[in-house]
Design a protein around this motif. Structure first.
Motif, PDB file in Angstrom:
ATOM      1  N   ILE A   1       0.831  -1.203   0.000  1.00 36.76           N
ATOM      2  CA  ILE A   1       0.000   0.000   0.000  1.00 36.76           C
ATOM      3  C   ILE A   1       0.867   1.256   0.000  1.00 36.76           C
ATOM      4  CG2 ILE A   1      -1.625   1.341   1.396  1.00 36.76           C
ATOM      5  CD1 ILE A   1      -2.858  -1.352   2.260  1.00 36.76           C
ATOM      6  N   ALA A   2       1.912   1.251   0.832  1.00 37.00           N
ATOM      7  CA  ALA A   2       2.807   2.409   0.885  1.00 37.00           C
ATOM      8  C   ALA A   2       3.539   2.598  -0.443  1.00 37.00           C
ATOM      9  CB  ALA A   2       3.812   2.240   2.021  1.00 37.00           C
ATOM     10  N   SER A   3       3.895   1.498  -1.099  1.00 40.68           N
ATOM     11  CA  SER A   3       4.579   1.573  -2.394  1.00 40.68           C
ATOM     12  C   SER A   3       3.737   2.319  -3.415  1.00 40.68           C
ATOM     13  CB  SER A   3       4.884   0.164  -2.911  1.00 40.68           C
ATOM     14  OG  SER A   3       5.770  -0.529  -2.052  1.00 40.68           O
ATOM     15  N   ALA A   4       2.445   2.056  -3.407  1.00 37.31           N
ATOM     16  CA  ALA A   4       1.548   2.699  -4.374  1.00 37.31           C
ATOM     17  C   ALA A   4       1.456   4.204  -4.163  1.00 37.31           C
ATOM     18  CB  ALA A   4       0.160   2.070  -4.282  1.00 37.31           C
ATOM     19  N   LEU A   5       1.714   4.671  -2.937  1.00 34.85           N
ATOM     20  CA  LEU A   5       1.593   6.095  -2.638  1.00 34.85           C
ATOM     21  C   LEU A   5       2.690   6.938  -3.284  1.00 34.85           C
ATOM     22  CD1 LEU A   5       0.560   5.923   1.124  1.00 34.85           C
ATOM     23  CD2 LEU A   5      -0.903   6.421  -0.840  1.00 34.85           C
ATOM     24  N   LEU A   6       3.748   6.288  -3.761  1.00 38.71           N
ATOM     25  CA  LEU A   6       4.771   7.030  -4.487  1.00 38.71           C
ATOM     26  C   LEU A   6       4.238   7.550  -5.817  1.00 38.71           C
ATOM     27  CD1 LEU A   6       7.934   4.830  -3.886  1.00 38.71           C
ATOM     28  CD2 LEU A   6       7.574   7.139  -3.042  1.00 38.71           C
ATOM     29  N   GLY A   7       3.274   6.842  -6.373  1.00 38.23           N
ATOM     30  CA  GLY A   7       2.714   7.261  -7.648  1.00 38.23           C
ATOM     31  C   GLY A   7       3.517   6.817  -8.853  1.00 38.23           C
ATOM     32  N   PHE A   8       4.479   5.915  -8.671  1.00 39.45           N
ATOM     33  CA  PHE A   8       5.218   5.375  -9.799  1.00 39.45           C
ATOM     34  C   PHE A   8       4.325   4.367 -10.522  1.00 39.45           C
ATOM     35  CE2 PHE A   8       9.661   6.081  -7.709  1.00 39.45           C
ATOM     36  CZ  PHE A   8       9.386   7.429  -7.629  1.00 39.45           C
ATOM     37  N   PRO A   9       4.478   4.204 -11.830  1.00 38.12           N
ATOM     38  CA  PRO A   9       3.493   3.428 -12.605  1.00 38.12           C
ATOM     39  C   PRO A   9       3.321   1.970 -12.197  1.00 38.12           C
ATOM     40  CG  PRO A   9       4.882   4.731 -14.064  1.00 38.12           C
ATOM     41  CD  PRO A   9       5.481   4.843 -12.695  1.00 38.12           C
ATOM     42  N   TYR A  10       4.417   1.334 -11.722  1.00 44.39           N
ATOM     43  CA  TYR A  10       4.362  -0.106 -11.478  1.00 44.39           C
ATOM     44  C   TYR A  10       4.858  -0.437 -10.074  1.00 44.39           C
ATOM     45  CZ  TYR A  10       4.130   0.087 -16.553  1.00 44.39           C
ATOM     46  OH  TYR A  10       3.771   0.412 -17.844  1.00 44.39           O
ATOM     47  N   VAL A  11       4.193  -1.408  -9.442  1.00 38.70           N
ATOM     48  CA  VAL A  11       4.569  -1.904  -8.125  1.00 38.70           C
ATOM     49  C   VAL A  11       4.662  -3.422  -8.220  1.00 38.70           C
ATOM     50  CG1 VAL A  11       3.867  -2.171  -5.721  1.00 38.70           C
ATOM     51  CG2 VAL A  11       3.510   0.022  -6.889  1.00 38.70           C
ATOM     52  N   VAL A  12       5.779  -3.978  -7.759  1.00 42.33           N
ATOM     53  CA  VAL A  12       6.001  -5.413  -7.920  1.00 42.33           C
ATOM     54  C   VAL A  12       6.533  -6.025  -6.630  1.00 42.33           C
ATOM     55  CG1 VAL A  12       8.315  -5.010  -8.869  1.00 42.33           C
ATOM     56  CG2 VAL A  12       7.145  -7.167  -9.357  1.00 42.33           C
ATOM     57  N   GLY A  13       6.090  -7.242  -6.326  1.00 47.16           N
ATOM     58  CA  GLY A  13       6.549  -7.953  -5.143  1.00 47.16           C
ATOM     59  C   GLY A  13       7.855  -8.683  -5.388  1.00 47.16           C
ATOM     60  N   SER A  14       8.597  -8.933  -4.301  1.00 46.55           N
ATOM     61  CA  SER A  14       9.892  -9.611  -4.398  1.00 46.55           C
ATOM     62  C   SER A  14      10.037 -10.613  -3.260  1.00 46.55           C
ATOM     63  CB  SER A  14      11.036  -8.596  -4.323  1.00 46.55           C
ATOM     64  OG  SER A  14      12.283  -9.231  -4.156  1.00 46.55           O
ATOM     65  N   VAL A  15      10.680 -11.744  -3.564  1.00 50.40           N
ATOM     66  CA  VAL A  15      10.957 -12.757  -2.548  1.00 50.40           C
ATOM     67  C   VAL A  15      12.433 -12.785  -2.178  1.00 50.40           C
ATOM     68  CG1 VAL A  15       9.000 -14.203  -3.230  1.00 50.40           C
ATOM     69  CG2 VAL A  15      11.238 -14.565  -4.309  1.00 50.40           C
ATOM     70  N   SER A  16      13.211 -11.823  -2.648  1.00 52.46           N
ATOM     71  CA  SER A  16      14.643 -11.794  -2.338  1.00 52.46           C
ATOM     72  C   SER A  16      14.860 -11.638  -0.836  1.00 52.46           C
ATOM     73  CB  SER A  16      15.309 -10.629  -3.079  1.00 52.46           C
ATOM     74  OG  SER A  16      16.639 -10.453  -2.634  1.00 52.46           O
ATOM     75  N   ASP A  17      15.761 -12.450  -0.285  1.00 50.67           N
ATOM     76  CA  ASP A  17      16.036 -12.359   1.144  1.00 50.67           C
ATOM     77  C   ASP A  17      17.409 -11.765   1.444  1.00 50.67           C
ATOM     78  OD1 ASP A  17      17.684 -14.415   0.385  1.00 50.67           O
ATOM     79  OD2 ASP A  17      16.921 -15.875   1.837  1.00 50.67           O
ATOM     80  N   ASN A  18      18.167 -11.375   0.398  1.00 52.85           N
ATOM     81  CA  ASN A  18      19.471 -10.771   0.638  1.00 52.85           C
ATOM     82  C   ASN A  18      19.543  -9.326   0.159  1.00 52.85           C
ATOM     83  OD1 ASN A  18      19.509 -11.147  -2.117  1.00 52.85           O
ATOM     84  ND2 ASN A  18      21.394 -12.348  -2.176  1.00 52.85           N
ATOM     85  N   SER A  19      18.374  -8.753  -0.119  1.00 57.88           N
ATOM     86  CA  SER A  19      18.284  -7.338  -0.493  1.00 57.88           C
ATOM     87  C   SER A  19      18.000  -6.505   0.748  1.00 57.88           C
ATOM     88  CB  SER A  19      17.170  -7.123  -1.515  1.00 57.88           C
ATOM     89  OG  SER A  19      15.899  -7.399  -0.934  1.00 57.88           O
ATOM     90  N   SER A  20      18.087  -5.194   0.612  1.00 56.40           N
ATOM     91  CA  SER A  20      17.829  -4.304   1.744  1.00 56.40           C
ATOM     92  C   SER A  20      16.419  -4.493   2.298  1.00 56.40           C
ATOM     93  CB  SER A  20      18.048  -2.850   1.321  1.00 56.40           C
ATOM     94  OG  SER A  20      17.153  -2.493   0.272  1.00 56.40           O
ATOM     95  N   ILE A  21      15.425  -4.483   1.404  1.00 55.76           N
ATOM     96  CA  ILE A  21      14.042  -4.586   1.878  1.00 55.76           C
ATOM     97  C   ILE A  21      13.701  -6.005   2.321  1.00 55.76           C
ATOM     98  CG2 ILE A  21      13.156  -2.593   0.621  1.00 55.76           C
ATOM     99  CD1 ILE A  21      12.125  -4.593  -1.518  1.00 55.76           C
ATOM    100  N   GLY A  22      14.348  -7.012   1.719  1.00 56.47           N
ATOM    101  CA  GLY A  22      14.116  -8.386   2.142  1.00 56.47           C
ATOM    102  C   GLY A  22      14.608  -8.627   3.551  1.00 56.47           C
ATOM    103  N   ALA A  23      15.801  -8.103   3.857  1.00 55.53           N
ATOM    104  CA  ALA A  23      16.350  -8.245   5.203  1.00 55.53           C
ATOM    105  C   ALA A  23      15.485  -7.530   6.230  1.00 55.53           C
ATOM    106  CB  ALA A  23      17.775  -7.695   5.241  1.00 55.53           C
TER     107      ALA A  23
END
Length: 318
Positions: free
Chosen positions: A169-191
């Motif tokens: 929901i917060a991602s959509a508030l940026l207003g960028f055209p596309y929002v996508v989920g990720s399962v990465s566990d070694n990225s900043s947001i995954g950690a």
């Protein structure tokens, strides 16, 4: 967050409401010092961590963070905001894409890091300590030196449905055209997600360039998110965005010269040719094809390509 950042304040400086403190976060065991701005609001509220420059060649996000750090007034804040700008100063000064100059590692592939690891792992570990002290994490990125992209946002699907939905929901508030989920566990947001901290990774910018229009767009987007948490006051604007199921990244299996057959935002079909890598005599070494139907979100624009380098990413629409 206040106690954690206080140890990095200039000598004699004490955190107090309605204050703004600048300094450097030293990464133990390295020469790295990350510039930070800590904004302590007039009223209690959420603790926000905002990072930019995890990748040194992504300039719009770094300038956005610098300008936000200067422009946000502590008297207008509820809670606290820690802005690190940039996270990877050595990579920034070296004008490096993806990797760090000390160990050749991609900082956004080594989270949550290691306290006694390589330099990149130690930077990630330091950032992860602040992630765990935050209520929400914003990691700002953008088109690297060799990379074109359409603005989009990645959120982690780790950490459970409730956490994932808060990030989405917060991602959509940026207003960028596309929002996508990720399962990465070694990225900043995954950690961050794995320890229960919601957040997103935003992408805006082109090929190692920046301009004030892009920075203004980025700042407006971030302010809208901060308003949604009541950290800043003001109307929260809702946006129409396209939610994508996942992102598939094609990577190089050989080195050489990269020749894409697609453009940003092209709609591709499974099996469609994405491009090819040729040797220095123009002989084709490898061809690459879409693993799924979807839309091209980012595309490497450099002629030079190395093994395991990303080539392009497809946002899967269904």
């Amino acid at each position: 967050m206040i106690d954690l950042i206080q140890s990095h304040f200039p000598t004699g400086t004490v955190a107090s409401p309605t204050s703004k403190t600048r300094g450097f976060i030293s990464v133990p065991g390295t020469s790295v010092e990350m510039p930070f701005t800590f904004i302590y609001g007039a009223l209690p509220g959420k603790s926000i961590l905002l990072t930019a420059g995890v990748h040194g060649g992504e300039y719009p996000c770094i300038e956005t963070a610098i300008q936000l750090a200067n422009e946000i007034n502590p008297a207008e804040i509820q809670g606290t905001i820690l802005i690190i700008h940039p996270v990877n100063p050595a990579a920034f000064l070296a004008r490096m894409q993806y990797y760090g100059p000390f160990d050749g590692k991609n900082l956004n592939r080594v989270f949550p890091g290691k306290a006694t690891g390589t330099v990149s792992e130690r930077i990630a570990y330091q950032v992860h300590q602040f992630q765990q002290a935050a209520d929400f994490y914003l990691d700002l990125h953008g088109g690297d030196i060799h990379e074109g992209l359409v603005p989009f946002v990645i959120y982690s699907t780790l950490g459970g449905p409730e956490l994932s939905e808060q990030s989405r929901i917060a991602s959509a508030l940026l207003g960028f055209p596309y929002v996508v989920g990720s399962v990465s566990d070694n990225s900043s947001i995954g950690a961050a997600a794995k320890v229960g901290i919601p957040g997103f990774l935003a992408e805006l910018g082109q090929c190692g360039r920046w301009n004030q229009d892009e920075v203004n767009q980025y700042k407006t987007a971030v302010v809208n998110v901060l308003r949604s948490f009541s950290v800043l006051q003001g109307e929260v604007k809702q946006h129409e965005v396209e939610f994508l199921k996942k992102m598939l990244v094609s990577t190089a299996t050989v080195e050489g010269c990269w020749y894409p057959d697609v453009k940003l935002e092209d709609l591709v079909k499974q099996g469609q040719k994405l491009g090819e890598i040729r040797d220095y005599f123009g002989v084709v070494k490898a061809e690459y094809f879409a693993d799924s139907d979807g839309i091209i979100l980012y595309l490497v624009t450099s002629l030079a390509i190395m093994i395991n380098d990303p080539l392009c990413a497809i946002g899967v629409t269904a």
